[in-house]
Design a protein around this motif. Structure first.
Motif, mmCIF file in Angstrom:
data_model
loop_
_atom_site.group_PDB
_atom_site.id
_atom_site.type_symbol
_atom_site.label_atom_id
_atom_site.label_comp_id
_atom_site.label_asym_id
_atom_site.label_seq_id
_atom_site.Cartn_x
_atom_site.Cartn_y
_atom_site.Cartn_z
ATOM 1 N N THR A 467 50.708 -5.806 19.842
ATOM 2 C CA THR A 467 49.394 -6.298 19.411
ATOM 3 C C THR A 467 49.376 -7.815 19.438
ATOM 4 O OG1 THR A 467 49.059 -4.365 17.986
ATOM 5 C CG2 THR A 467 47.727 -6.304 17.524
ATOM 6 N N TYR A 537 45.381 -3.630 23.243
ATOM 7 C CA TYR A 537 45.358 -4.062 21.846
ATOM 8 C C TYR A 537 44.459 -5.271 21.571
ATOM 9 C CZ TYR A 537 49.578 -1.194 21.602
ATOM 10 O OH TYR A 537 50.476 -0.165 21.672
ATOM 11 N N CYS A 540 39.878 -6.995 19.040
ATOM 12 C CA CYS A 540 39.989 -7.207 17.589
ATOM 13 C C CYS A 540 38.824 -8.065 17.114
ATOM 14 C CB CYS A 540 41.303 -7.917 17.258
ATOM 15 S SG CYS A 540 42.769 -7.138 17.964
ATOM 16 N N THR A 545 43.445 -12.173 10.971
ATOM 17 C CA THR A 545 43.964 -11.116 10.092
ATOM 18 C C THR A 545 44.894 -10.190 10.867
ATOM 19 O OG1 THR A 545 41.956 -11.181 8.734
ATOM 20 C CG2 THR A 545 43.332 -9.202 8.593
ATOM 21 N N VAL A 546 44.467 -9.831 12.092
ATOM 22 C CA VAL A 546 45.296 -8.955 12.934
ATOM 23 C C VAL A 546 46.631 -9.623 13.229
ATOM 24 C CG1 VAL A 546 45.493 -7.928 15.233
ATOM 25 C CG2 VAL A 546 43.350 -7.738 13.953
ATOM 26 N N ASP A 549 48.814 -9.673 10.093
ATOM 27 C CA ASP A 549 49.345 -8.335 9.830
ATOM 28 C C ASP A 549 50.480 -8.008 10.795
ATOM 29 O OD1 ASP A 549 47.592 -7.919 7.763
ATOM 30 O OD2 ASP A 549 46.158 -6.724 8.941
ATOM 31 N N SER A 550 50.300 -8.388 12.057
ATOM 32 C CA SER A 550 51.339 -8.121 13.056
ATOM 33 C C SER A 550 52.612 -8.894 12.738
ATOM 34 C CB SER A 550 50.841 -8.496 14.456
ATOM 35 O OG SER A 550 49.717 -7.734 14.812
#
Length: 588
Positions: A467, A537, A540, A545-546, A549-550
């Motif tokens: 991602t 991936y 988004c 945020t992604v 998180d990753s």
């Protein structure tokens, strides 16, 4: 980088991916992308997708993917630098010097050169006293000197090292001669000539390169194989090439004749049928069918009439039908092959047979009678059942209706009953095909175990890494944000780490992500996997945020498998660590 960024961008700009791929694949627009049947595996439902915006493609069926250079590498069976050279020639761009250490590209160039010199050697031998038997054999087969020269035919002398010594005298290194499979290493550690006392057929690709050889033993040589051929080499794959297509491609736009042997090809060219080719053996392949489909609208299959030829005809017909290539079958009465028929009858009579060749449906309906007694009710019933299976494989409803009507009239069976049986058979096949294709079209997160084997036990970490990589590929402006929070050493899987390091090199040099800039660093299969990451991936809404998180997951997974990175572990330590993780998963 050996090839400059500016050159690669210009190359891609002048070879836009849609126009290049559309010359190999029939593409249909679907929103901002294009889809078609994958040219790299056999499929009924399109899973091959072209993304013009990113200049990439990906097949969700077989995992093939990359950019325009990757596509040419796979479609034309070329290495990286030869694929670049192919595209440069296509666009009329001058190819820059690649450097002395370019590796495989230089080796392929040397193999082409040694093959070309070998073809000259064999041809000169044929015209000398050494090749007298070979020349007599060819003339005895009815070939004239003009076509013997045109096809570059030759003779390998009855010697263990004459070719080897000749090529060394021309300055070729013994390793290159071995790489071309012109010599083999003996038990005594010395090389010996691969071809000896044989009539030689050089195999030439569509660009005019001599890529391989086929050698036929002389009549009476009973203690040796009739034919021996070049094994697969860096420039030659038997299943990807067609004998005679280098000549036939200019005269086969409407129809091409597929025969079994090299001598048949030359004999038919000499008789005026310059649209004739052979499949380098009876095992016709999908790659050969795709190659033919680029040059013709129809293939007439004219293979030998013996049992092996009949089997080869069925195989070729099935492959061509699946590829959507129109096919006809020419059966030769009282002759084994086209060469024999023309000698026994005439070229004019062969042309008449050619014009009357049956289509694939008529051939299959005729073959459905084999072994059945149509004078009995049981025989006729079995034949009608076989015919419904043949018709179920046809996509054209008008053709189905036509042949169902003929069967109904000839065998006094209701046309409606035949059509209903065809409909049922189609439904069964569709159901089975859907199941099969569902298994083939695996979700992207489950693909690529052979590219990234650590993914099997580190799925959570892998998904987070991929991602992050995907977002960086499509939004390089977030690189500074990411680089402040994570380093390559934080990646758990080695493949993702390699990709991230390449992205770092690009972004640190002030470049945007482009598959062309990393194409040379990865195998075609790895490039396909990177293409999957790119398209899977990136969609988004809240990228920060992604990414956070990753990064969080990546660091957690690194901590979970230990502070010691996989690069610092021995094989035994890594396997032990993976076993612990698997056991822990099972216990949970």
């Amino acid at each position: 980088m050996k090839l400059s960024y500016d050159f690669l961008l210009d190359l891609k700009y002048k070879n836009d991916i849609e126009s290049v791929i559309s010359s190999y694949v029939s593409l249909k627009r679907r929103g901002s992308t294009f889809v078609g049947l994958c040219p790299f595996h056999n499929e009924k439902t399109p899973s091959f997708t072209v993304y013009p915006e990113s200049g990439s493609y990906y097949c969700f069926g077989c995992g093939a993917g990359g950019d325009v250079i990757s596509f040419i590498r796979q479609a034309e069976n070329l290495d990286y630098i030869d694929a670049v050279r192919h595209l440069a020639n296509r666009a009329g761009i001058e190819m820059p010097e690649y450097g002395q250490d370019s590796g495989p590209g230089d080796r392929n160039t040397e193999i082409f050169a040694v093959n070309r010199e070998t073809a000259r050697f064999f041809h000169e031998c044929l015209l000398s006293e050494q090749g007298r038997q070979g020349l007599q054999y060819l003339r005895g087969r009815g070939l004239n000197d003009k076509f013997i020269r045109r096809f570059g035919m030759g003779f390998a002398p009855d010697s263990w090292d004459q070719l080897l010594d000749y090529l060394k005298g021309k300055g070729f290194d013994e390793k290159i001669i071995r790489d071309a499979d012109l010599v083999r290493l003996g038990r005594n550690g010395r090389c010996f000539d691969r071809f000896r006392k044989r009539v030689m057929f050089p195999i030439i690709d569509i660009r005019g390169n001599v890529i391989a050889f086929s050698g036929r033993a002389l009549p009476g040589e009973e203690n040796t194989a009739k034919y021996i051929n070049t094994a697969d080499t860096p420039v030659y794959k038997k299943s990807h090439n067609i004998y005679g297509l280098n000549f036939a491609k200019s005269s086969c736009s409407e129809r091409i004749i597929l025969v079994e042997g090299n001598l048949d090809v030359i004999a038919l060219h000499q008789a005026g049928f310059s649209n004739t080719v052979a499949a380098l053996g009876t095992s016709f392949t999908q790659e050969q069918a795709r190659l033919l489909s680029r040059y013709t609208k129809e293939v007439v299959i004219t293979l030998d009439s013996d049992a092996a030829g009949e089997k080869a005809t069925d195989r070729a017909l099935s492959i061509l039908t699946d590829m959507g290539v129109r096919s006809r079958i020419l059966r030769l009465p009282d002759c084994k092959d086209p060469d024999e028929f023309i000698k026994k009858h005439s070229a004019a009579k062969f042309q008449a047979l050619l014009d009357g060749a049956v289509n694939d449906i008529e051939y299959r309906l005729s073959a459905a009678k084999d072994g059945l007694d149509l004078e009995t009710d049981d025989g006729r019933l079995e034949y009608i059942k076989n015919c419904t299976k043949v018709l179920a494989g046809i996509q054209d409803d008008i053709a189905i209706d036509l042949y169902a009507g003929r069967l109904s009239s000839e065998y006094s069976v209701s046309k409606e009953a035949i059509l209903l049986s065809v409909k049922d058979e189609k439904a069964t096949r569709r159901k089975n095909r859907n199941k099969r294709e569902l298994r083939e079209i695996v979700s992207p997160t489950a693909k690529g175990d052979d590219v990234n084997p650590q993914k099997r036990v580190l799925l959570r970490a892998t998904k987070a890494e991929e991602t992050l990589l995907s977002v960086l590929m499509t939004h390089p402006d977030f690189y500074e944000f990411v680089s402040q929070r994570i380093t390559p050493e934080d990646f758990v899987t080695e493949f993702s780490r390699r990709v991230y390091e390449q992205l770092q090199d690009m972004f640190d040099a002030g470049l945007s992500f482009d598959l062309s800039l990393i194409n040379e660093k990865f195998t075609p299969k790895e490039t396909g996997y990177i293409s999957m990451i790119l398209v899977s991936y990136a969609a988004c809404e809240n990228i920060e945020t992604v990414l956070l998180d990753s990064i969080k997951v990546i660091l957690e997974e690194k901590e979970r498998i230990g502070q010691k990175s996989s690069e610092d572990m021995s094989d035994d330590e890594w396997l032990s660590k993976m076993k612990q993780l698997v056991d822990k998963k099972k216990s949970n």
